[in-house]
Design a protein around this motif. Structure first.
Motif, PDB file in Angstrom:
ATOM      1  N   ASN A  18       0.854  -1.177   0.000  1.00 62.16           N
ATOM      2  CA  ASN A  18       0.000   0.000   0.000  1.00 62.16           C
ATOM      3  C   ASN A  18       0.895   1.235   0.000  1.00 62.16           C
ATOM      4  OD1 ASN A  18      -2.297   1.613   0.083  1.00 62.16           O
ATOM      5  ND2 ASN A  18      -3.296   0.267   1.565  1.00 62.16           N
ATOM      6  N   THR A  19       0.286   2.413  -0.051  1.00 62.03           N
ATOM      7  CA  THR A  19       1.098   3.625   0.013  1.00 62.03           C
ATOM      8  C   THR A  19       1.870   3.632   1.328  1.00 62.03           C
ATOM      9  OG1 THR A  19      -0.754   4.867   0.939  1.00 62.03           O
ATOM     10  CG2 THR A  19      -0.432   5.005  -1.436  1.00 62.03           C
ATOM     11  N   GLY A  20       3.068   4.177   1.268  1.00 62.56           N
ATOM     12  CA  GLY A  20       3.920   4.220   2.453  1.00 62.56           C
ATOM     13  C   GLY A  20       4.813   3.007   2.614  1.00 62.56           C
ATOM     14  N   TYR A  21       4.676   2.020   1.752  1.00 65.68           N
ATOM     15  CA  TYR A  21       5.528   0.829   1.826  1.00 65.68           C
ATOM     16  C   TYR A  21       6.783   1.031   0.990  1.00 65.68           C
ATOM     17  CZ  TYR A  21       2.729  -2.522   4.414  1.00 65.68           C
ATOM     18  OH  TYR A  21       2.083  -3.188   5.410  1.00 65.68           O
ATOM     19  N   ILE A  22       7.816   0.309   1.348  1.00 67.51           N
ATOM     20  CA  ILE A  22       9.051   0.271   0.574  1.00 67.51           C
ATOM     21  C   ILE A  22       9.011  -0.995  -0.268  1.00 67.51           C
ATOM     22  CG2 ILE A  22      11.578   0.163   0.720  1.00 67.51           C
ATOM     23  CD1 ILE A  22      10.350   2.841   1.662  1.00 67.51           C
ATOM     24  N   VAL A  24      10.851  -3.575  -3.560  1.00 68.78           N
ATOM     25  CA  VAL A  24      11.990  -4.044  -4.345  1.00 68.78           C
ATOM     26  C   VAL A  24      11.458  -4.440  -5.717  1.00 68.78           C
ATOM     27  CG1 VAL A  24      13.214  -4.892  -2.301  1.00 68.78           C
ATOM     28  CG2 VAL A  24      11.766  -6.459  -3.604  1.00 68.78           C
ATOM     29  N   LYS A  25      12.328  -4.466  -6.717  1.00 72.05           N
ATOM     30  CA  LYS A  25      11.905  -4.895  -8.051  1.00 72.05           C
ATOM     31  C   LYS A  25      12.416  -6.303  -8.306  1.00 72.05           C
ATOM     32  CE  LYS A  25      11.299  -3.578 -12.777  1.00 72.05           C
ATOM     33  NZ  LYS A  25      11.532  -2.602 -13.837  1.00 72.05           N
ATOM     34  N   ALA A  26      11.460  -7.179  -8.628  1.00 71.31           N
ATOM     35  CA  ALA A  26      11.777  -8.573  -8.941  1.00 71.31           C
ATOM     36  C   ALA A  26      11.260  -8.854 -10.339  1.00 71.31           C
ATOM     37  CB  ALA A  26      11.124  -9.503  -7.929  1.00 71.31           C
ATOM     38  N   GLY A  27      12.152  -8.837 -11.311  1.00 70.95           N
ATOM     39  CA  GLY A  27      11.720  -9.001 -12.694  1.00 70.95           C
ATOM     40  C   GLY A  27      10.953  -7.775 -13.135  1.00 70.95           C
ATOM     41  N   SER A  28       9.715  -7.960 -13.609  1.00 74.57           N
ATOM     42  CA  SER A  28       8.916  -6.831 -14.078  1.00 74.57           C
ATOM     43  C   SER A  28       7.928  -6.317 -13.028  1.00 74.57           C
ATOM     44  CB  SER A  28       8.145  -7.239 -15.335  1.00 74.57           C
ATOM     45  OG  SER A  28       7.247  -8.293 -15.031  1.00 74.57           O
ATOM     46  N   LEU A  29       7.898  -6.937 -11.842  1.00 71.51           N
ATOM     47  CA  LEU A  29       6.953  -6.542 -10.797  1.00 71.51           C
ATOM     48  C   LEU A  29       7.671  -6.069  -9.536  1.00 71.51           C
ATOM     49  CD1 LEU A  29       4.386  -9.485 -11.034  1.00 71.51           C
ATOM     50  CD2 LEU A  29       4.109  -7.167 -11.920  1.00 71.51           C
ATOM     51  N   TYR A  30       6.992  -5.221  -8.776  1.00 74.86           N
ATOM     52  CA  TYR A  30       7.505  -4.759  -7.492  1.00 74.86           C
ATOM     53  C   TYR A  30       6.867  -5.567  -6.369  1.00 74.86           C
ATOM     54  CZ  TYR A  30       9.507  -0.956 -10.092  1.00 74.86           C
ATOM     55  OH  TYR A  30      10.245  -0.237 -10.986  1.00 74.86           O
ATOM     56  N   LEU A  31       7.682  -5.877  -5.371  1.00 78.07           N
ATOM     57  CA  LEU A  31       7.261  -6.646  -4.201  1.00 78.07           C
ATOM     58  C   LEU A  31       7.548  -5.837  -2.947  1.00 78.07           C
ATOM     59  CD1 LEU A  31       9.036 -10.018  -5.123  1.00 78.07           C
ATOM     60  CD2 LEU A  31       6.683  -9.364  -5.660  1.00 78.07           C
ATOM     61  N   PRO A  32       6.863  -6.140  -1.824  1.00 80.65           N
ATOM     62  CA  PRO A  32       7.205  -5.434  -0.587  1.00 80.65           C
ATOM     63  C   PRO A  32       8.638  -5.759  -0.175  1.00 80.65           C
ATOM     64  CG  PRO A  32       5.670  -7.223  -0.132  1.00 80.65           C
ATOM     65  CD  PRO A  32       5.813  -7.133  -1.624  1.00 80.65           C
ATOM     66  N   ALA A  33       9.297  -4.797   0.442  1.00 81.97           N
ATOM     67  CA  ALA A  33      10.698  -4.979   0.870  1.00 81.97           C
ATOM     68  C   ALA A  33      10.734  -5.744   2.200  1.00 81.97           C
ATOM     69  CB  ALA A  33      11.392  -3.629   0.989  1.00 81.97           C
ATOM     70  N   THR A  92       8.285  -6.370   7.189  1.00 80.40           N
ATOM     71  CA  THR A  92       7.164  -6.545   6.256  1.00 80.40           C
ATOM     72  C   THR A  92       7.180  -5.549   5.106  1.00 80.40           C
ATOM     73  OG1 THR A  92       5.723  -5.115   7.553  1.00 80.40           O
ATOM     74  CG2 THR A  92       5.676  -7.479   8.071  1.00 80.40           C
ATOM     75  N   GLY A  93       8.108  -4.577   5.150  1.00 77.72           N
ATOM     76  CA  GLY A  93       8.203  -3.583   4.086  1.00 77.72           C
ATOM     77  C   GLY A  93       7.586  -2.242   4.431  1.00 77.72           C
ATOM     78  N   SER A  94       6.965  -2.124   5.593  1.00 78.74           N
ATOM     79  CA  SER A  94       6.440  -0.819   6.009  1.00 78.74           C
ATOM     80  C   SER A  94       7.580  -0.022   6.644  1.00 78.74           C
ATOM     81  CB  SER A  94       5.278  -0.998   6.985  1.00 78.74           C
ATOM     82  OG  SER A  94       5.713  -1.622   8.179  1.00 78.74           O
ATOM     83  N   VAL A 103      23.009  -1.772  13.550  1.00 78.19           N
ATOM     84  CA  VAL A 103      23.672  -2.482  12.465  1.00 78.19           C
ATOM     85  C   VAL A 103      22.652  -3.405  11.812  1.00 78.19           C
ATOM     86  CG1 VAL A 103      25.443  -4.194  11.924  1.00 78.19           C
ATOM     87  CG2 VAL A 103      25.939  -2.326  13.516  1.00 78.19           C
ATOM     88  N   GLY A 104      22.568  -3.368  10.492  1.00 78.02           N
ATOM     89  CA  GLY A 104      21.629  -4.195   9.751  1.00 78.02           C
ATOM     90  C   GLY A 104      20.318  -3.511   9.427  1.00 78.02           C
ATOM     91  N   ASP A 105      20.044  -2.319   9.996  1.00 81.68           N
ATOM     92  CA  ASP A 105      18.826  -1.587   9.655  1.00 81.68           C
ATOM     93  C   ASP A 105      18.891  -1.103   8.211  1.00 81.68           C
ATOM     94  OD1 ASP A 105      17.726  -1.835  12.152  1.00 81.68           O
ATOM     95  OD2 ASP A 105      18.074   0.247  12.755  1.00 81.68           O
ATOM     96  N   TRP A 106      17.744  -1.082   7.556  1.00 80.31           N
ATOM     97  CA  TRP A 106      17.627  -0.497   6.222  1.00 80.31           C
ATOM     98  C   TRP A 106      16.997   0.872   6.411  1.00 80.31           C
ATOM     99  CZ3 TRP A 106      19.623  -2.526   1.832  1.00 80.31           C
ATOM    100  CH2 TRP A 106      20.122  -3.823   1.929  1.00 80.31           C
ATOM    101  N   LEU A 107      17.799   1.926   6.313  1.00 77.86           N
ATOM    102  CA  LEU A 107      17.342   3.288   6.544  1.00 77.86           C
ATOM    103  C   LEU A 107      16.976   3.951   5.219  1.00 77.86           C
ATOM    104  CD1 LEU A 107      20.035   4.358   9.134  1.00 77.86           C
ATOM    105  CD2 LEU A 107      17.726   3.499   9.575  1.00 77.86           C
ATOM    106  N   MET A 108      15.828   4.674   5.234  1.00 78.56           N
ATOM    107  CA  MET A 108      15.337   5.318   4.013  1.00 78.56           C
ATOM    108  C   MET A 108      15.387   6.834   4.073  1.00 78.56           C
ATOM    109  SD  MET A 108      14.847   2.813   2.046  1.00 78.56           S
ATOM    110  CE  MET A 108      14.180   3.733   0.671  1.00 78.56           C
TER     111      MET A 108
END
Length: 136
Positions: A18-22, A24-33, A92-94, A103-108
């Motif tokens: 949904n909006t506000g999610y991060i 990733v691109k897998a092939g031609s589609l986007y998936l939740p991060a 979950t990608g939110s 360490v290991g956090d994915w910061l946006m």
């Protein structure tokens, strides 16, 4: 307040994006991060518009990789004045806020005192935080 929508895309339907999610691109589609997806694919950006397409096996929307985005879109809370607050990707990608990146956090990006996310390009900030002191 400035906004920057960088590109549109197709999202895998039925995965809770949904909006506000991060994403990733897998092939031609986007998936939740999710934790599993980030291990396989690089983070692409923030979903800023999302629309279900009932007659297809995909949904559509827009993804941003930079800009200033309001808390009404991200769901993040305002930062306390004088305290550095960051947006990190959950398993979950939110997004969630943190004042102590680990360490290991994915910061946006950073969160300002209005609750806006200052989103930086994924190749600049959206990488695993291997040295948390670099963000303080």
């Amino acid at each position: 307040m400035s906004y920057e929508i960088t590109f549109g895309g197709r999202f895998q339907a039925g995965l809770g994006i949904n909006t506000g999610y991060i994403v990733v691109k897998a092939g031609s589609l986007y998936l939740p991060a999710t934790t599993a997806n980030v291990a396989l694919y690089p983070i692409t950006g923030l979903v800023v518009r999302y629309q279900q397409v009932p007659s297809a096996n995909y949904d559509v929307g827009d993804i941003a990789h930079a800009g200033v985005w309001p808390s009404s879109l991200t769901g993040l809370t305002a930062a306390t004045a004088g305290v550095a607050t960051y947006a990190r990707v959950t398993s979950t990608g939110s997004l969630e806020s943190t004042t102590a990146p680990a360490v290991g956090d994915w910061l946006m990006g950073r969160i300002n005192s209005d609750g806006d996310l200052i989103l930086v390009p994924a190749n600049e900030f959206g990488t695993a935080n291997d040295e948390s002191s670099q963000y303080t």
